[in-house]
Write an enzyme that holds these catalytic residues in place. Structure first.
Site: not given
Ligand code: EZ4
Ligand code: CO
Length: 368
Positions: A37, A122, A147, A159, A176, A178, A202, A228, A249, A278, A282, A305, A368
Site C-alpha cells: 500500500n 472493523h 475491532r 469505550y 488497534d 496503531h 494491537e 502487520e 499478525r 492482517h 489493501d 482480520e 497513522w
C-alpha cells in the site's frame, strides 16, 4: 512443469492492487498478491525488472528452492519490497501446485485443522455512540469478533465500558492502537482495559524495538497482537521466543508468502503464540484467499482480520471463499480458488495514492 511466463498486473478497482500471474508451459497459471500500500510500483518494478526474468524456465514445483533462490540469491535480504515480491511468486506457485494436484491449497498444507476460520470485522465511529452502533451492525451480520475504533480522543479507557454494557461478554472485542504509545503508556492502557477482557490490543507501540515489549508485559495481562508491518521471521523472533506477544499478525503478502509465513507460525507454536493475520482491504482477494488456506491448516491459528472489499474489487477478483456467521472458508476449488478478470482489471488503471500521515498537535509526525 517449467514456468513459461510471468506478468505483473497493476489495477485500481476501488484501490490499487498489484498481482503477479505466473503461467507454466502447460498453460496452468497461478496468482500472487504483490500489493504494498502506497509503494505499489516499487514492487511492480522489482518483480518486472528483476524477478520475472529469473523465473522463466524454472520448475514451478520447486517452491522452496525458488524461495531460497530469490531470497539468498539477491544478496540484499529482507525489506518490504523484496519480501512482498517473493511472496507474490511463492503464492502463485502454491496456486499452480494446487491446480495441478487438483486440490485446494489447504490440503497441500496438511489439511484442515478446523472447520472454518473465525474472522473479525472493523466497526468505526466518529464518537462512542456511532462506534457502539457500528459494533451492533457487525453483530447483526453474524460476526463473533469485532475491532472497535472510536474517533473520540482521550476516552480510551471508557469505550470498553460502553461496549461491554451494550453487548455483554460473549462478543470478542479488539482494538488497534496503531503504534502510537510508548511501552509504559501501553502498559497502563492495557491494565485499564483488563476488566473488559479485550481479545487483543494491537500494535501498542512501534515494534522496531522488540525488547520494548518486555515493559508492556510487566504491566498488563491484556493480550498483545503485533506484526502487520513485519516482513520476516527476524522481525518477531525475540517477541515470540520471549513470549512477549500473544498473536503474530504477519500475513502472506508482506511476509514472504505461504512458505515463510508457515515458518513464522511454527516458531510461534513452540512459544504459545497464535496467528492473527492482517487482512485489511489493501491486501487483495488473492492474499485473503491464501491467508484463509493458511489459517484453516495451521494449528496455532487465532483469528483472521476481514475487511470486506469493494464490489468493484470483488468483480475483478472472483473467488470461492465465503463468509457465514462470523467464520470464513477458502472453498474447495483447486489451488487458491481466486481468479483475476484481466479485462475488468484493465478498466481500472493505477491511481497514485499514499497512506495518510498524522501529526500530533505540536506538529510532530507519528505513524497513522
Ligand atoms: O493501516 O492495512 O489492522 N489493520 C490496519 C490497517 C493498516 C493498512 C496499511 O496499509 O492497521 O488498516
Ligand atoms: Co493494524
Amino acid at each position: 512443469m517449467r514456468i513459461a511466463d510471468a506478468r505483473v498486473i497493476v489495477c485500481s478497482p476501488g484501490r490499487n492492487f498489484v498481482t503477479l500471474k505466473v503461467t507454466t508451459e502447460d498453460g496452468v497459471y497461478g496468482l500472487g498478491d504483490a500489493t504494498l500500500n502506497g509503494r505499489e510500483l516499487a514492487v511492480a518494478a522489482y518483480l518486472g525488472e528483476h524477478v520475472v526474468p529469473l523465473l522463466v524456465g524454472r520448475d514451478a514445483r520447486r517452491i522452496e528452492d525458488i524461495w531460497q533462490y530469490l531470497y539468498k540469491g539477491a544478496y540484499w535480504r529482507r525489506g518490504p519490497v523484496t519480501m512482498t515480491s517473493i511472496a507474490a511468486v511463492d503464492t502463485a506457485l502454491w496456486d499452480i501446485l494446487g491446480k495441478v494436484a487438483n486440490l485446494p491449497v489447504y490440503r497441500l498444507l496438511g489439511g484442515a485443522s478446523r472447520e472454518a476460520v473465525m474472522v473479525y470485522g472493523h466497526a468505526n465511529g466518529e464518537d462512542l455512540d456511532e462506534t457502539v452502533a457500528a459494533v451492533g451492525q457487525y453483530l447483526a451480520m453474524g460476526y463473533k469478533a469485532i475491532r472497535a475504533q472510536s474517533g473520540v480522543p482521550g476516552l480510551a479507557s471508557t469505550y470498553g465500558v460502553g461496549l461491554r454494557q451494550e453487548y455483554g461478554p460473549d462478543v470478542h472485542l479488539l482494538h488497534d492502537v496503531h503504534h502510537r504509545l510508548t511501552p509504559i503508556e501501553a502498559g497502563r492502557l492495557g491494565r485499564a482495559l483488563e476488566p473488559y477482557r479485550l481479545f487483543w490490543m494491537e500494535d501498542p507501540v512501534p515494534a522496531e524495538l522488540q525488547e520494548g515489549f518486555r515493559l508492556i508485559r510487566q504491566h498488563t495481562t491484556t493480550p498483545i497482537a503485533v506484526g502487520e508491518v513485519f516482513n520476516s521471521i527476524h522481525d518477531c523472533q525475540q517477541l515470540i521466543q520471549e513470549q512477549l506477544i500473544d498473536y503474530i499478525r504477519s500475513t502472506v503478502v508482506h511476509a514472504g508468502g505461504i512458505t515463510h509465513l508457515r515458518k513464522i507460525a511454527h516458531l510461534a507454536d513452540l512459544f504459545h503464540v497464535r496467528t492473527g493475520c492482517h487482512g485489511a482491504t489493501d491486501l487483495s482477494p488473492v492474499c485473503l484467499a491464501a491467508a484463509l488456506h493458511f489459517d484453516l491448516s495451521v494449528h496455532n491459528f487465532g483469528i483472521q482480520e476481514y475487511m470486506r472489499h469493494h464490489d468493484e474489487t470483488d468483480r475483478v477478483f472472483p473467488h470461492h471463499y465465503r463468509f457465514a456467521d462470523g467464520f470464513m472458508h477458502p472453498g474447495d476449488a483447486p489451488g487458491l480458488g481466486v481468479d483475476i478478470d484481466e479485462a475488468a482489471a484493465a478498466r481500472h488503471p493505477y491511481q497514485r495514492a499514499y497512506l495518510p500521515v498524522s501529526r500530533k498537535e505540536d506538529g510532530t509526525v507519528h505513524s497513522w
